[in-house]
Design a protein around this motif. Structure first.
Motif, PDB file in Angstrom:
ATOM      1  N   PRO A   1     -13.045  -3.567 -15.705  1.00 10.70           N
ATOM      2  CA  PRO A   1     -11.730  -4.221 -15.712  1.00 10.70           C
ATOM      3  C   PRO A   1     -10.559  -3.280 -15.982  1.00 10.70           C
ATOM      4  O   PRO A   1      -9.449  -3.536 -15.546  1.00 10.70           O
ATOM      5  CB  PRO A   1     -11.844  -5.251 -16.831  1.00 10.70           C
ATOM      6  CG  PRO A   1     -13.284  -5.429 -17.066  1.00 10.70           C
ATOM      7  CD  PRO A   1     -13.964  -4.169 -16.644  1.00 10.70           C
ATOM      8  N   SER A   2     -10.793  -2.192 -16.698  1.00  8.00           N
ATOM      9  CA  SER A   2      -9.686  -1.288 -17.002  1.00  8.00           C
ATOM     10  C   SER A   2      -9.495  -0.236 -15.916  1.00  8.00           C
ATOM     11  O   SER A   2      -8.545   0.531 -15.959  1.00  8.00           O
ATOM     12  CB  SER A   2      -9.924  -0.600 -18.346  1.00  8.00           C
ATOM     13  OG  SER A   2     -11.106   0.165 -18.291  1.00  8.00           O
ATOM     14  N   GLY A   3     -10.372  -0.201 -14.937  1.00  6.50           N
ATOM     15  CA  GLY A   3     -10.281   0.781 -13.863  1.00  6.50           C
ATOM     16  C   GLY A   3      -9.515   0.245 -12.671  1.00  6.50           C
ATOM     17  O   GLY A   3      -8.844  -0.777 -12.734  1.00  6.50           O
ATOM     18  N   GLY A   4      -9.639   0.930 -11.579  1.00  5.56           N
ATOM     19  CA  GLY A   4      -8.940   0.557 -10.359  1.00  5.56           C
ATOM     20  C   GLY A   4      -9.513  -0.692  -9.716  1.00  5.56           C
ATOM     21  O   GLY A   4     -10.613  -1.134 -10.030  1.00  5.56           O
ATOM     22  N   THR A   5      -8.749  -1.243  -8.802  1.00  3.77           N
ATOM     23  CA  THR A   5      -9.152  -2.442  -8.072  1.00  3.77           C
ATOM     24  C   THR A   5      -9.004  -2.157  -6.592  1.00  3.77           C
ATOM     25  O   THR A   5      -8.022  -1.570  -6.163  1.00  3.77           O
ATOM     26  CB  THR A   5      -8.248  -3.628  -8.452  1.00  3.77           C
ATOM     27  OG1 THR A   5      -8.327  -3.823  -9.858  1.00  3.77           O
ATOM     28  CG2 THR A   5      -8.665  -4.891  -7.750  1.00  3.77           C
ATOM     29  N   LYS A   6     -10.001  -2.571  -5.818  1.00  8.12           N
ATOM     30  CA  LYS A   6      -9.902  -2.403  -4.377  1.00  8.12           C
ATOM     31  C   LYS A   6     -10.607  -3.553  -3.684  1.00  8.12           C
ATOM     32  O   LYS A   6     -11.358  -4.306  -4.310  1.00  8.12           O
ATOM     33  CB  LYS A   6     -10.473  -1.062  -3.938  1.00  8.12           C
ATOM     34  CG  LYS A   6     -11.914  -0.825  -4.303  1.00  8.12           C
ATOM     35  CD  LYS A   6     -12.321   0.579  -3.906  1.00  8.12           C
ATOM     36  CE  LYS A   6     -13.757   0.854  -4.270  1.00  8.12           C
ATOM     37  NZ  LYS A   6     -14.161   2.187  -3.861  1.00  8.12           N
ATOM     38  N   LEU A   7     -10.343  -3.698  -2.396  1.00  8.93           N
ATOM     39  CA  LEU A   7     -10.998  -4.747  -1.630  1.00  8.93           C
ATOM     40  C   LEU A   7     -12.481  -4.440  -1.536  1.00  8.93           C
ATOM     41  O   LEU A   7     -12.881  -3.290  -1.367  1.00  8.93           O
ATOM     42  CB  LEU A   7     -10.412  -4.838  -0.223  1.00  8.93           C
ATOM     43  CG  LEU A   7      -9.032  -5.462  -0.111  1.00  8.93           C
ATOM     44  CD1 LEU A   7      -8.518  -5.330   1.314  1.00  8.93           C
ATOM     45  CD2 LEU A   7      -9.066  -6.917  -0.522  1.00  8.93           C
ATOM     46  N   ALA A   8     -13.276  -5.478  -1.635  1.00  4.72           N
ATOM     47  CA  ALA A   8     -14.723  -5.311  -1.538  1.00  4.72           C
ATOM     48  C   ALA A   8     -15.115  -5.098  -0.081  1.00  4.72           C
ATOM     49  O   ALA A   8     -14.498  -5.653   0.831  1.00  4.72           O
ATOM     50  CB  ALA A   8     -15.428  -6.542  -2.096  1.00  4.72           C
ATOM     51  N   LYS A   9     -16.129  -4.297   0.127  1.00  2.00           N
ATOM     52  CA  LYS A   9     -16.642  -4.083   1.477  1.00  2.00           C
ATOM     53  C   LYS A   9     -17.457  -5.296   1.883  1.00  2.00           C
ATOM     54  O   LYS A   9     -18.190  -5.860   1.085  1.00  2.00           O
ATOM     55  CB  LYS A   9     -17.513  -2.835   1.518  1.00  2.00           C
ATOM     56  CG  LYS A   9     -16.739  -1.579   1.244  1.00  2.00           C
ATOM     57  CD  LYS A   9     -17.623  -0.368   1.287  1.00  2.00           C
ATOM     58  CE  LYS A   9     -16.808   0.874   0.970  1.00  2.00           C
ATOM     59  NZ  LYS A   9     -17.628   2.070   0.911  1.00  2.00           N
ATOM     60  N   LYS A  10     -17.307  -5.683   3.131  1.00  2.00           N
ATOM     61  CA  LYS A  10     -18.043  -6.859   3.620  1.00  2.00           C
ATOM     62  C   LYS A  10     -19.310  -6.449   4.292  1.00  2.00           C
ATOM     63  O   LYS A  10     -19.531  -5.473   4.811  1.00  2.00           O
ATOM     64  CB  LYS A  10     -17.177  -7.657   4.581  1.00  2.00           C
ATOM     65  CG  LYS A  10     -16.028  -8.309   3.864  1.00  2.00           C
ATOM     66  CD  LYS A  10     -15.273  -9.218   4.783  1.00  2.00           C
ATOM     67  CE  LYS A  10     -14.169  -9.915   4.007  1.00  2.00           C
ATOM     68  NZ  LYS A  10     -13.460 -10.864   4.792  1.00  2.00           N
TER      69      LYS A  10
END
Length: 54
Positions: A45-54
């Motif tokens: 939760p404290s790290g980066g956020t990105k779109l999940a790969k499908k």
């Protein structure tokens, strides 16, 4: 990143929420997105956020 996502949402939506309310709602939406598999947080939760790969 989380900061860029916040900036994008604020810039592209007509929001009538205070900053504290926006932060709380944004964090909740991000958590729901992670739970549903839309986003991923590889470093937690404290790290980066990105779109999940499908």
């Amino acid at each position: 990143s989380r900061v860029k996502l916040k900036q994008y949402v604020k810039a592209n939506n007509n929001l009538e929420a205070t900053d504290n309310m926006f932060d709380a709602l944004f964090n909740k939406a991000l958590k729901v997105g992670v739970d549903k598999g839309v986003f991923e947080q590889p470093k937690g939760p404290s790290g980066g956020t990105k779109l999940a790969k499908k």
